[in-house]
Write a protein that holds these residues in place. Structure first.
Motif, mmCIF file in Angstrom:
data_model
loop_
_atom_site.group_PDB
_atom_site.id
_atom_site.type_symbol
_atom_site.label_atom_id
_atom_site.label_comp_id
_atom_site.label_asym_id
_atom_site.label_seq_id
_atom_site.Cartn_x
_atom_site.Cartn_y
_atom_site.Cartn_z
ATOM 1 N N LEU A 177 0.852 -1.180 0.000
ATOM 2 C CA LEU A 177 0.000 0.000 0.000
ATOM 3 C C LEU A 177 0.889 1.231 0.000
ATOM 4 O O LEU A 177 1.808 1.365 0.797
ATOM 5 N N LEU A 178 0.656 2.090 -0.963
ATOM 6 C CA LEU A 178 1.456 3.309 -1.067
ATOM 7 C C LEU A 178 0.739 4.417 -0.320
ATOM 8 O O LEU A 178 -0.423 4.701 -0.577
ATOM 9 N N GLY A 179 1.464 5.035 0.601
ATOM 10 C CA GLY A 179 0.854 6.019 1.470
ATOM 11 C C GLY A 179 0.756 7.415 0.881
ATOM 12 O O GLY A 179 -0.092 8.210 1.297
ATOM 13 N N ASN A 180 1.605 7.731 -0.092
ATOM 14 C CA ASN A 180 1.594 9.081 -0.637
ATOM 15 C C ASN A 180 2.182 9.084 -2.048
ATOM 16 O O ASN A 180 2.663 8.064 -2.539
ATOM 17 N N LEU A 181 2.160 10.247 -2.668
ATOM 18 C CA LEU A 181 2.661 10.372 -4.034
ATOM 19 C C LEU A 181 4.161 10.120 -4.128
ATOM 20 O O LEU A 181 4.653 9.618 -5.144
ATOM 21 N N SER A 182 4.886 10.444 -3.093
ATOM 22 C CA SER A 182 6.324 10.202 -3.086
ATOM 23 C C SER A 182 6.609 8.702 -3.169
ATOM 24 O O SER A 182 7.479 8.260 -3.925
ATOM 25 N N ASP A 183 5.851 7.904 -2.395
ATOM 26 C CA ASP A 183 6.002 6.440 -2.453
ATOM 27 C C ASP A 183 5.646 5.924 -3.844
ATOM 28 O O ASP A 183 6.308 5.033 -4.375
ATOM 29 N N LEU A 184 4.597 6.494 -4.441
ATOM 30 C CA LEU A 184 4.195 6.093 -5.789
ATOM 31 C C LEU A 184 5.296 6.424 -6.789
ATOM 32 O O LEU A 184 5.646 5.607 -7.644
ATOM 33 N N GLY A 185 5.872 7.599 -6.694
ATOM 34 C CA GLY A 185 6.968 7.989 -7.590
ATOM 35 C C GLY A 185 8.160 7.058 -7.471
ATOM 36 O O GLY A 185 8.758 6.667 -8.474
ATOM 37 N N GLU A 186 8.495 6.703 -6.236
ATOM 38 C CA GLU A 186 9.614 5.785 -6.008
ATOM 39 C C GLU A 186 9.318 4.408 -6.603
ATOM 40 O O GLU A 186 10.167 3.810 -7.267
ATOM 41 N N ALA A 187 8.095 3.919 -6.392
ATOM 42 C CA ALA A 187 7.708 2.611 -6.936
ATOM 43 C C ALA A 187 7.728 2.623 -8.461
ATOM 44 O O ALA A 187 8.224 1.690 -9.097
ATOM 45 N N LEU A 188 7.214 3.675 -9.068
ATOM 46 C CA LEU A 188 7.219 3.771 -10.531
ATOM 47 C C LEU A 188 8.648 3.850 -11.069
ATOM 48 O O LEU A 188 8.953 3.288 -12.124
ATOM 49 N N GLY A 189 9.521 4.526 -10.354
ATOM 50 C CA GLY A 189 10.925 4.597 -10.754
ATOM 51 C C GLY A 189 11.574 3.225 -10.754
ATOM 52 O O GLY A 189 12.327 2.875 -11.673
ATOM 53 N N ARG A 190 11.267 2.413 -9.729
ATOM 54 C CA ARG A 190 11.817 1.055 -9.673
ATOM 55 C C ARG A 190 11.266 0.198 -10.807
ATOM 56 O O ARG A 190 11.998 -0.576 -11.429
ATOM 57 N N VAL A 191 9.986 0.325 -11.096
ATOM 58 C CA VAL A 191 9.376 -0.436 -12.191
ATOM 59 C C VAL A 191 10.003 -0.021 -13.518
ATOM 60 O O VAL A 191 10.349 -0.868 -14.347
ATOM 61 N N PHE A 192 10.172 1.282 -13.741
ATOM 62 C CA PHE A 192 10.776 1.769 -14.984
ATOM 63 C C PHE A 192 12.187 1.204 -15.155
ATOM 64 O O PHE A 192 12.563 0.737 -16.220
ATOM 65 N N LYS A 193 12.981 1.221 -14.074
ATOM 66 C CA LYS A 193 14.343 0.699 -14.135
ATOM 67 C C LYS A 193 14.327 -0.793 -14.454
ATOM 68 O O LYS A 193 15.110 -1.259 -15.292
ATOM 69 N N LEU A 194 13.438 -1.532 -13.843
ATOM 70 C CA LEU A 194 13.335 -2.958 -14.101
ATOM 71 C C LEU A 194 13.017 -3.218 -15.570
ATOM 72 O O LEU A 194 13.664 -4.019 -16.235
ATOM 73 N N VAL A 195 12.035 -2.512 -16.089
ATOM 74 C CA VAL A 195 11.585 -2.740 -17.462
ATOM 75 C C VAL A 195 12.622 -2.289 -18.482
ATOM 76 O O VAL A 195 12.851 -2.952 -19.487
ATOM 77 N N THR A 196 13.280 -1.182 -18.250
ATOM 78 C CA THR A 196 14.195 -0.631 -19.260
ATOM 79 C C THR A 196 15.634 -1.107 -19.129
ATOM 80 O O THR A 196 16.368 -1.087 -20.112
ATOM 81 N N GLU A 197 16.038 -1.533 -17.930
ATOM 82 C CA GLU A 197 17.443 -1.871 -17.743
ATOM 83 C C GLU A 197 17.703 -3.308 -17.329
ATOM 84 O O GLU A 197 18.750 -3.860 -17.653
ATOM 85 N N GLU A 198 16.781 -3.938 -16.642
ATOM 86 C CA GLU A 198 17.090 -5.227 -16.050
ATOM 87 C C GLU A 198 16.440 -6.408 -16.760
ATOM 88 O O GLU A 198 16.993 -7.494 -16.755
ATOM 89 N N LEU A 199 15.270 -6.217 -17.354
ATOM 90 C CA LEU A 199 14.630 -7.326 -18.047
ATOM 91 C C LEU A 199 15.330 -7.559 -19.379
ATOM 92 O O LEU A 199 15.734 -6.615 -20.054
ATOM 93 N N PRO A 200 15.465 -8.828 -19.770
ATOM 94 C CA PRO A 200 16.101 -9.079 -21.064
ATOM 95 C C PRO A 200 15.214 -8.569 -22.210
ATOM 96 O O PRO A 200 14.001 -8.521 -22.098
ATOM 97 N N THR A 201 15.861 -8.201 -23.304
ATOM 98 C CA THR A 201 15.135 -7.741 -24.478
ATOM 99 C C THR A 201 14.318 -8.893 -25.040
ATOM 100 O O THR A 201 14.802 -10.016 -25.120
ATOM 101 N N SER A 202 13.093 -8.607 -25.448
ATOM 102 C CA SER A 202 12.267 -9.645 -26.059
ATOM 103 C C SER A 202 12.856 -10.017 -27.409
ATOM 104 O O SER A 202 13.568 -9.234 -28.041
ATOM 105 N N ALA A 203 12.541 -11.224 -27.865
ATOM 106 C CA ALA A 203 13.040 -11.672 -29.167
ATOM 107 C C ALA A 203 12.563 -10.747 -30.273
ATOM 108 O O ALA A 203 13.319 -10.411 -31.189
#
Length: 179
Positions: free
Chosen positions: A8-34
């Protein structure tokens, strides 16, 4: 809720941090699709001549093979054989009738030993959506014995394989009654 995980995200700052982690995962850590790898590798290649089209096809086939190797842990999906020279990157839906996406989609492929690949490619065997082996009546008892070694055969497929496997069964005449 029971059975659900999350935070549960308590505020917009927590949401921003969570979205930043998701963005990093998707753009930098997940392997490129075929498919993305195929698009990146071929977007600047001209396709006006037969030779250029063949270069694109070879690129796509190499990408497909690499991704199948990873998906199937560099082993035959049925036998577990790991000798690369004996393994074939087998399209479930044939290359010739596949879209560019389907040509490199890991779910449109099985990594098979040469004998299993030949049987599958010729429609002598197929698999249910759950990976259970179906055998064409044209296949001899001896061939069945050699392929199966007298044991039940199941391939670990996912839901992504189901539409391709269904198309394979239909194309090769595996009716619901024969399955």
């Amino acid at each position: 809720m029971p059975g659900h995980t999350g935070r549960l995200l308590g505020n917009l700052s927590d949401l921003g941090e969570a979205l930043g982690r998701v963005f990093k995962l998707v753009t930098e850590e997940l392997p490129t699709s075929a498919f993305q790898e195929y698009l990146d590798a071929t977007h600047d290649l001209p396709a006006s001549t037969e030779a250029e089209q063949m270069a694109i096809a070879r690129t796509a086939q190499g990408i497909f093979r690499r991704h199948l190797d990873v998906y199937w842990n560099r082993a035959c999906a049925i036998t577990g054989v790991r000798d690369r020279e004996l393994l074939r990157a087998s399209h479930i839906k044939p290359w010739a009738v596949s879209s560019d996406y389907e040509r490199v989609d890991v779910h449109n492929g099985l990594l098979l030993s040469a004998l299993w690949d030949a049987a599958f490619d010729q429609g002598l065997v197929s698999f249910s959506d759950e990976g259970r082996l179906f055998v064409n009546p044209k296949l001899s008892e001896r061939a069945i014995a050699v392929l199966t070694e007298g044991r039940p055969i199941t391939v670990s497929v996912s839901a992504g394989h189901a539409p391709y496997l269904k198309e394979h069964r239909v194309r090769h005449g595996f009716t619901p009654l024969s399955c």
